[in-house]
Design a protein around this motif. Structure first.
Motif, PDB file in Angstrom:
ATOM      1  N   LEU A  14      54.913  36.098  -9.977  1.00 50.13           N
ATOM      2  CA  LEU A  14      53.896  35.375 -10.458  1.00 50.13           C
ATOM      3  C   LEU A  14      53.026  36.202 -10.167  1.00 50.13           C
ATOM      4  O   LEU A  14      51.553  36.314 -10.837  1.00 50.13           O
ATOM      5  N   ASP A  15      53.039  37.067  -9.278  1.00 54.07           N
ATOM      6  CA  ASP A  15      52.445  38.186  -9.378  1.00 54.07           C
ATOM      7  C   ASP A  15      52.166  39.129 -10.626  1.00 54.07           C
ATOM      8  O   ASP A  15      51.172  40.724 -10.230  1.00 54.07           O
ATOM      9  N   GLY A  16      53.125  39.427 -11.441  1.00 51.73           N
ATOM     10  CA  GLY A  16      53.031  39.788 -12.701  1.00 51.73           C
ATOM     11  C   GLY A  16      54.272  40.356 -12.896  1.00 51.73           C
ATOM     12  O   GLY A  16      54.128  41.616 -14.265  1.00 51.73           O
ATOM     13  N   ALA A  57      62.627  27.503 -16.587  1.00 55.02           N
ATOM     14  CA  ALA A  57      62.651  27.628 -15.084  1.00 55.02           C
ATOM     15  C   ALA A  57      61.094  28.380 -15.507  1.00 55.02           C
ATOM     16  O   ALA A  57      60.172  28.277 -14.388  1.00 55.02           O
ATOM     17  N   TYR A  58      61.439  29.456 -16.488  1.00 52.82           N
ATOM     18  CA  TYR A  58      60.254  30.281 -16.223  1.00 52.82           C
ATOM     19  C   TYR A  58      58.610  29.787 -16.636  1.00 52.82           C
ATOM     20  O   TYR A  58      57.688  29.955 -16.380  1.00 52.82           O
ATOM     21  N   ARG A  59      58.911  28.892 -17.918  1.00 52.69           N
ATOM     22  CA  ARG A  59      57.426  28.054 -18.109  1.00 52.69           C
ATOM     23  C   ARG A  59      56.870  26.967 -16.679  1.00 52.69           C
ATOM     24  O   ARG A  59      55.630  27.078 -17.443  1.00 52.69           O
ATOM     25  N   HIS A  60      57.835  26.848 -15.922  1.00 56.21           N
ATOM     26  CA  HIS A  60      57.000  25.965 -14.657  1.00 56.21           C
ATOM     27  C   HIS A  60      57.183  27.204 -13.041  1.00 56.21           C
ATOM     28  O   HIS A  60      56.652  25.838 -12.107  1.00 56.21           O
ATOM     29  N   LEU A  61      57.636  28.235 -14.001  1.00 53.85           N
ATOM     30  CA  LEU A  61      57.576  28.695 -12.449  1.00 53.85           C
ATOM     31  C   LEU A  61      56.116  28.703 -11.062  1.00 53.85           C
ATOM     32  O   LEU A  61      56.232  28.527 -10.076  1.00 53.85           O
ATOM     33  N   VAL A  68      60.495  24.702  -1.175  1.00 53.45           N
ATOM     34  CA  VAL A  68      61.964  24.411  -1.792  1.00 53.45           C
ATOM     35  C   VAL A  68      63.112  25.153  -1.730  1.00 53.45           C
ATOM     36  O   VAL A  68      62.198  26.371  -2.504  1.00 53.45           O
ATOM     37  N   PRO A  69      64.026  25.308  -1.849  1.00 55.42           N
ATOM     38  CA  PRO A  69      64.777  26.402  -2.065  1.00 55.42           C
ATOM     39  C   PRO A  69      65.247  27.029  -3.181  1.00 55.42           C
ATOM     40  O   PRO A  69      65.393  25.365  -3.814  1.00 55.42           O
ATOM     41  N   PHE A  70      65.147  27.812  -3.542  1.00 53.49           N
ATOM     42  CA  PHE A  70      65.210  28.364  -5.123  1.00 53.49           C
ATOM     43  C   PHE A  70      66.019  27.496  -5.632  1.00 53.49           C
ATOM     44  O   PHE A  70      66.262  26.873  -6.792  1.00 53.49           O
ATOM     45  N   THR A  71      67.736  27.930  -5.564  1.00 50.69           N
ATOM     46  CA  THR A  71      68.228  27.593  -6.027  1.00 50.69           C
ATOM     47  C   THR A  71      68.441  26.102  -6.012  1.00 50.69           C
ATOM     48  O   THR A  71      68.617  25.428  -7.155  1.00 50.69           O
ATOM     49  N   ALA A  72      68.446  25.144  -4.535  1.00 50.44           N
ATOM     50  CA  ALA A  72      67.569  23.860  -5.857  1.00 50.44           C
ATOM     51  C   ALA A  72      66.604  23.139  -6.556  1.00 50.44           C
ATOM     52  O   ALA A  72      67.103  22.564  -7.357  1.00 50.44           O
ATOM     53  N   TRP A  73      65.599  24.070  -6.803  1.00 47.95           N
ATOM     54  CA  TRP A  73      65.402  23.967  -7.433  1.00 47.95           C
ATOM     55  C   TRP A  73      65.510  23.826  -8.949  1.00 47.95           C
ATOM     56  O   TRP A  73      65.159  23.154 -10.236  1.00 47.95           O
ATOM     57  N   LEU A  74      66.535  25.081  -9.354  1.00 45.16           N
ATOM     58  CA  LEU A  74      67.380  24.807 -10.607  1.00 45.16           C
ATOM     59  C   LEU A  74      68.353  24.332 -10.602  1.00 45.16           C
ATOM     60  O   LEU A  74      68.340  24.084 -12.186  1.00 45.16           O
ATOM     61  N   TYR A  75      68.985  24.436  -9.755  1.00 43.52           N
ATOM     62  CA  TYR A  75      69.945  23.413 -10.001  1.00 43.52           C
ATOM     63  C   TYR A  75      69.372  21.824 -10.239  1.00 43.52           C
ATOM     64  O   TYR A  75      69.974  21.030 -11.046  1.00 43.52           O
ATOM     65  N   LYS A  76      68.246  21.459  -9.463  1.00 38.99           N
ATOM     66  CA  LYS A  76      67.443  20.074 -10.550  1.00 38.99           C
ATOM     67  C   LYS A  76      67.307  20.071 -11.541  1.00 38.99           C
ATOM     68  O   LYS A  76      67.309  19.489 -12.106  1.00 38.99           O
ATOM     69  N   ILE A  77      66.340  21.368 -12.166  1.00 38.59           N
ATOM     70  CA  ILE A  77      66.361  21.555 -13.666  1.00 38.59           C
ATOM     71  C   ILE A  77      67.376  21.551 -14.096  1.00 38.59           C
ATOM     72  O   ILE A  77      67.770  21.024 -15.432  1.00 38.59           O
ATOM     73  N   SER A  78      68.438  22.110 -13.740  1.00 42.91           N
ATOM     74  CA  SER A  78      69.874  21.831 -14.790  1.00 42.91           C
ATOM     75  C   SER A  78      70.365  20.207 -14.819  1.00 42.91           C
ATOM     76  O   SER A  78      71.116  19.663 -15.999  1.00 42.91           O
ATOM     77  N   TYR A  79      70.535  19.207 -13.661  1.00 42.05           N
ATOM     78  CA  TYR A  79      70.453  18.189 -13.902  1.00 42.05           C
ATOM     79  C   TYR A  79      70.310  17.115 -14.587  1.00 42.05           C
ATOM     80  O   TYR A  79      71.022  16.872 -15.715  1.00 42.05           O
ATOM     81  N   ARG A  80      68.626  17.691 -14.650  1.00 43.97           N
ATOM     82  CA  ARG A  80      67.892  16.962 -15.620  1.00 43.97           C
ATOM     83  C   ARG A  80      68.117  16.830 -17.151  1.00 43.97           C
ATOM     84  O   ARG A  80      68.256  16.207 -17.775  1.00 43.97           O
ATOM     85  N   HIS A  81      68.173  18.570 -16.716  1.00 43.55           N
ATOM     86  CA  HIS A  81      68.488  19.216 -18.276  1.00 43.55           C
ATOM     87  C   HIS A  81      69.714  18.211 -19.248  1.00 43.55           C
ATOM     88  O   HIS A  81      70.081  17.876 -20.066  1.00 43.55           O
TER      89      HIS A  81
END
Length: 194
Positions: A14-16, A57-61, A68-81
């Motif tokens: 996020l800092d580039g 994940a990249y688009r919504h970073l 929230v742990p990043f892994t939980a956030w990433l798995y949530k995206i995976s689950y929904r997808h």
């Protein structure tokens, strides 16, 4: 730099410093692919899903909450997808992911297919609901805590513990039936363990 926590890598991205995203993908690509593969049951769909998950994940970073742990956030995206993919496919187009004659060119594919997948496991998993498969895979294969799983599937961790026990018992019953054991033997095993 690759020893940084996922949350620190997100901050740097996020800092580039975009090279941090490559490190995140390298770190989580196999677990996310494996999860999608178990849920969707098709290698090609799982490969596509894995790419889509990382794109989303990249688009919504910038919306990621570092609390929230990043892994939980990433798995949530995976689950929904994966849920979206399953909703879109028609039942008549379901094809088992056991490709007997498929070339296995990469070590990752060989590892996943040889260690995690077999016909009895696949047939047993397919008898479970999507929620049960997700719980079994996240806890049993990916070794997520119930707290992490609760963040992914939006359920209370205390209810997930009980559901996991019941799901594991159901899986063992189905697996025993598929492997040729009798239902009586499977139920006896279930009674002894729980």
């Amino acid at each position: 730099m690759d020893q940084q926590s996922p949350e620190d890598l997100v901050r740097s991205i996020l800092d580039g410093k975009l090279e941090g995203y490559e490190l995140l993908v390298e770190r989580f690509q196999i677990p996310i692919f494996r999860y999608c593969y178990h849920i969707l049951g098709h290698r090609e769909e799982a490969e596509d899903a894995t790419q889509e998950v990382f794109l989303k994940a990249y688009r919504h970073l910038n919306k990621y909450n570092v609390e929230v742990p990043f892994t939980a956030w990433l798995y949530k995206i995976s689950y929904r997808h994966c849920i979206d993919v399953i909703r879109k496919r028609k039942v008549s187009k379901l094809i088992p992911f056991l490709f007997q004659n498929e070339k296995q060119n990469s070590t990752v594919d060989e590892y996943i297919e040889n260690v995690y997948f077999s016909e009895p496991v696949y047939l047993s998993l397919m008898k479970l609901s999507l929620e049960e498969r997700t719980l079994l895979i996240l806890r049993g294969v990916d070794e997520k805590t119930f707290e992490e799983i609760s963040m992914i599937v939006n359920k209370k961790s205390s209810s997930l513990r009980k559901k996991y026990e019941r799901t594991a018992a159901k899986f063992r019953l189905y697996y025993s039936q598929v492997k040729g054991g009798s239902e009586k033997d499977a139920m006896e095993t279930y009674r002894l363990e729980y």
